[in-house]
Scaffold this motif. Structure first.
Motif, PDB file in Angstrom:
ATOM      1  N   LEU A   1       0.827  -1.213   0.000  1.00  0.00           N
ATOM      2  CA  LEU A   1       0.000   0.000   0.000  1.00  0.00           C
ATOM      3  C   LEU A   1       0.860   1.262   0.000  1.00  0.00           C
ATOM      4  CD1 LEU A   1      -3.003  -0.821   2.351  1.00  0.00           C
ATOM      5  CD2 LEU A   1      -3.044  -0.418  -0.107  1.00  0.00           C
ATOM      6  N   LEU A   2       1.926   1.266   0.788  1.00  0.00           N
ATOM      7  CA  LEU A   2       2.846   2.417   0.781  1.00  0.00           C
ATOM      8  C   LEU A   2       3.472   2.605  -0.595  1.00  0.00           C
ATOM      9  CD1 LEU A   2       4.680   2.135   4.216  1.00  0.00           C
ATOM     10  CD2 LEU A   2       2.920   3.771   3.547  1.00  0.00           C
ATOM     11  N   LEU A   3       3.835   1.495  -1.241  1.00  0.00           N
ATOM     12  CA  LEU A   3       4.406   1.590  -2.585  1.00  0.00           C
ATOM     13  C   LEU A   3       3.373   2.080  -3.606  1.00  0.00           C
ATOM     14  CD1 LEU A   3       6.653  -1.596  -2.612  1.00  0.00           C
ATOM     15  CD2 LEU A   3       7.406   0.802  -2.585  1.00  0.00           C
ATOM     16  N   CYS A   4       2.109   1.728  -3.410  1.00  0.00           N
ATOM     17  CA  CYS A   4       1.048   2.255  -4.281  1.00  0.00           C
ATOM     18  C   CYS A   4       0.961   3.770  -4.166  1.00  0.00           C
ATOM     19  CB  CYS A   4      -0.305   1.638  -3.922  1.00  0.00           C
ATOM     20  SG  CYS A   4      -0.542  -0.041  -4.468  1.00  0.00           S
ATOM     21  N   ILE A   5       1.025   4.262  -2.935  1.00  0.00           N
ATOM     22  CA  ILE A   5       0.955   5.712  -2.721  1.00  0.00           C
ATOM     23  C   ILE A   5       2.155   6.403  -3.354  1.00  0.00           C
ATOM     24  CG2 ILE A   5       1.018   7.514  -0.946  1.00  0.00           C
ATOM     25  CD1 ILE A   5      -0.590   5.492   0.838  1.00  0.00           C
ATOM     26  N   ALA A   6       3.351   5.873  -3.091  1.00  0.00           N
ATOM     27  CA  ALA A   6       4.563   6.463  -3.673  1.00  0.00           C
ATOM     28  C   ALA A   6       4.559   6.330  -5.190  1.00  0.00           C
ATOM     29  CB  ALA A   6       5.806   5.795  -3.092  1.00  0.00           C
ATOM     30  N   GLY A   7       4.088   5.180  -5.694  1.00  0.00           N
ATOM     31  CA  GLY A   7       4.048   4.943  -7.135  1.00  0.00           C
ATOM     32  C   GLY A   7       3.034   5.803  -7.859  1.00  0.00           C
ATOM     33  N   THR A   8       2.107   6.381  -7.132  1.00  0.00           N
ATOM     34  CA  THR A   8       1.156   7.327  -7.719  1.00  0.00           C
ATOM     35  C   THR A   8       1.653   8.755  -7.562  1.00  0.00           C
ATOM     36  OG1 THR A   8      -0.676   5.847  -7.185  1.00  0.00           O
ATOM     37  CG2 THR A   8      -1.232   8.136  -7.652  1.00  0.00           C
TER      38      THR A   8
ATOM     39  N   LEU B   1       2.699   2.053  -9.952  1.00  0.00           N
ATOM     40  CA  LEU B   1       1.432   1.862  -9.250  1.00  0.00           C
ATOM     41  C   LEU B   1       0.860   0.479  -9.538  1.00  0.00           C
ATOM     42  CD1 LEU B   1      -1.088   2.622  -7.616  1.00  0.00           C
ATOM     43  CD2 LEU B   1      -1.980   3.722  -9.680  1.00  0.00           C
ATOM     44  N   ALA B   2       0.891   0.058 -10.797  1.00  0.00           N
ATOM     45  CA  ALA B   2       0.237  -1.193 -11.191  1.00  0.00           C
ATOM     46  C   ALA B   2       0.830  -2.411 -10.491  1.00  0.00           C
ATOM     47  CB  ALA B   2       0.321  -1.369 -12.706  1.00  0.00           C
TER      48      ALA B   2
ATOM     49  N   LEU C   1       4.712  10.154  -6.769  1.00  0.00           N
ATOM     50  CA  LEU C   1       5.983  10.607  -7.349  1.00  0.00           C
ATOM     51  C   LEU C   1       5.914  10.837  -8.862  1.00  0.00           C
ATOM     52  CD1 LEU C   1       8.507   8.565  -5.188  1.00  0.00           C
ATOM     53  CD2 LEU C   1       7.891  10.981  -4.992  1.00  0.00           C
ATOM     54  N   PRO C   2       5.384   9.893  -9.655  1.00  0.00           N
ATOM     55  CA  PRO C   2       5.282  10.180 -11.095  1.00  0.00           C
ATOM     56  C   PRO C   2       4.333  11.347 -11.401  1.00  0.00           C
ATOM     57  CG  PRO C   2       5.115   7.831 -10.717  1.00  0.00           C
ATOM     58  CD  PRO C   2       5.056   8.494  -9.370  1.00  0.00           C
ATOM     59  N   LEU C   3       3.183  11.392 -10.699  1.00  0.00           N
ATOM     60  CA  LEU C   3       2.239  12.473 -10.986  1.00  0.00           C
ATOM     61  C   LEU C   3       2.771  13.830 -10.529  1.00  0.00           C
ATOM     62  CD1 LEU C   3      -1.250  10.855 -10.288  1.00  0.00           C
ATOM     63  CD2 LEU C   3      -0.139  11.325 -12.486  1.00  0.00           C
ATOM     64  N   ALA C   4       3.625  13.853  -9.512  1.00  0.00           N
ATOM     65  CA  ALA C   4       4.230  15.117  -9.064  1.00  0.00           C
ATOM     66  C   ALA C   4       5.128  15.712 -10.148  1.00  0.00           C
ATOM     67  CB  ALA C   4       5.033  14.893  -7.785  1.00  0.00           C
ATOM     68  N   GLN C   5       5.627  14.878 -11.043  1.00  0.00           N
ATOM     69  CA  GLN C   5       6.435  15.366 -12.162  1.00  0.00           C
ATOM     70  C   GLN C   5       5.578  15.653 -13.391  1.00  0.00           C
ATOM     71  OE1 GLN C   5       9.708  16.075 -11.709  1.00  0.00           O
ATOM     72  NE2 GLN C   5       9.194  15.483  -9.608  1.00  0.00           N
ATOM     73  N   PHE C   6       4.569  14.829 -13.623  1.00  0.00           N
ATOM     74  CA  PHE C   6       3.782  14.953 -14.851  1.00  0.00           C
ATOM     75  C   PHE C   6       2.744  16.071 -14.792  1.00  0.00           C
ATOM     76  CE2 PHE C   6       0.219  13.546 -17.617  1.00  0.00           C
ATOM     77  CZ  PHE C   6       0.877  13.694 -18.827  1.00  0.00           C
ATOM     78  N   VAL C   7       2.076  16.232 -13.667  1.00  0.00           N
ATOM     79  CA  VAL C   7       1.008  17.235 -13.568  1.00  0.00           C
ATOM     80  C   VAL C   7       1.528  18.657 -13.818  1.00  0.00           C
ATOM     81  CG1 VAL C   7      -0.684  18.274 -11.993  1.00  0.00           C
ATOM     82  CG2 VAL C   7      -0.552  15.790 -12.214  1.00  0.00           C
ATOM     83  N   PRO C   8       2.656  19.086 -13.225  1.00  0.00           N
ATOM     84  CA  PRO C   8       3.158  20.431 -13.550  1.00  0.00           C
ATOM     85  C   PRO C   8       3.528  20.586 -15.035  1.00  0.00           C
ATOM     86  CG  PRO C   8       4.196  19.636 -11.548  1.00  0.00           C
ATOM     87  CD  PRO C   8       3.419  18.493 -12.129  1.00  0.00           C
ATOM     88  N   TRP C   9       4.090  19.521 -15.621  1.00  0.00           N
ATOM     89  CA  TRP C   9       4.415  19.580 -17.055  1.00  0.00           C
ATOM     90  C   TRP C   9       3.131  19.688 -17.867  1.00  0.00           C
ATOM     91  CZ3 TRP C   9       3.173  17.058 -21.486  1.00  0.00           C
ATOM     92  CH2 TRP C   9       3.966  17.308 -22.602  1.00  0.00           C
ATOM     93  N   LEU C  10       2.119  18.918 -17.504  1.00  0.00           N
ATOM     94  CA  LEU C  10       0.830  18.959 -18.196  1.00  0.00           C
ATOM     95  C   LEU C  10       0.184  20.331 -18.054  1.00  0.00           C
ATOM     96  CD1 LEU C  10      -1.161  17.150 -19.777  1.00  0.00           C
ATOM     97  CD2 LEU C  10      -2.214  16.590 -17.587  1.00  0.00           C
TER      98      LEU C  10
END
Length: 177
Positions: free
Chosen positions: A76-83, A157-158, A85-94
């Motif tokens: 569960l912790l890895l699910c949170i981190a896996g969501t 995440l997957a 961390l990538p989105l923290a980089q992609f959302v600002p770029w988007l």
């Protein structure tokens, strides 16, 4: 073996033999430690043995479920981190560039290290999809659509989501003797 004359009772012998298995004792009776068939001379020693047997039973019963629940928590912790961390980089770029796919591809392949990272993510994603499908069907798991659809976030995440669902499925499945 009878309890009345001081020899180990059948239940105690079973628990101690189970303990020997936990200690990775040999499966042949000739190689078992001599303490398994001890004759107990006093009631004080019998009480101490009963306490030990209860502690062994408690430990053995808790060991079967505890690692599974620990791993579920880790997944569960890895699910949170896996969501996150990538989105923290992609959302600002988007937000800055919009859904500009040609620019995304150009920046993803702009250097050897960027291309290496994206190739690694793509191959990891394909391996994760293969694992989810093969292992999920082998175990007869339901709701495989959840980890499969989360691959759009990424394998980060997957994969832990699938492993979490798998641990829950294995814990709910009756163990065969």
């Amino acid at each position: 073996m009878s309890i009345g004359n001081g020899w180990l009772g059948a239940e105690r012998a079973y628990v101690l033999l189970s303990t020997a298995e936990l200690l990775r004792a040999s499966e042949t009776m000739a190689d078992w430690p001599s303490w398994i068939a001890l004759k107990l001379p006093s009631s004080a020693l019998t009480k101490a043995q009963d306490s030990l047997v209860q502690a062994i039973i408690h430990t053995r019963d808790n060991q079967s479920t505890q690692p599974e629940s620990n791993m579920r928590f880790v997944y569960l912790l890895l699910c949170i981190a896996g969501t996150a961390l990538p989105l923290a980089q992609f959302v600002p770029w988007l937000y800055a560039n919009g859904l500009n796919v040609p620019l995304l591809l150009q920046q993803a392949t702009s250097s050897n290290i960027a291309a290496f990272a994206w190739a690694d993510v793509l191959i990891s994603g394909l391996a994760t999809i293969a694992l989810i499908c093969a292992e999920g069907h082998r175990l007869g798991m339901r709701r495989l659509w959840m980890p499969l659809s989360s691959i759009v976030i990424g394998p980060s995440l997957a994969l832990p989501l699938f492993l979490y669902i798998r641990e829950r499925h294995l814990a709910a499945t009756p163990k065969e003797a």
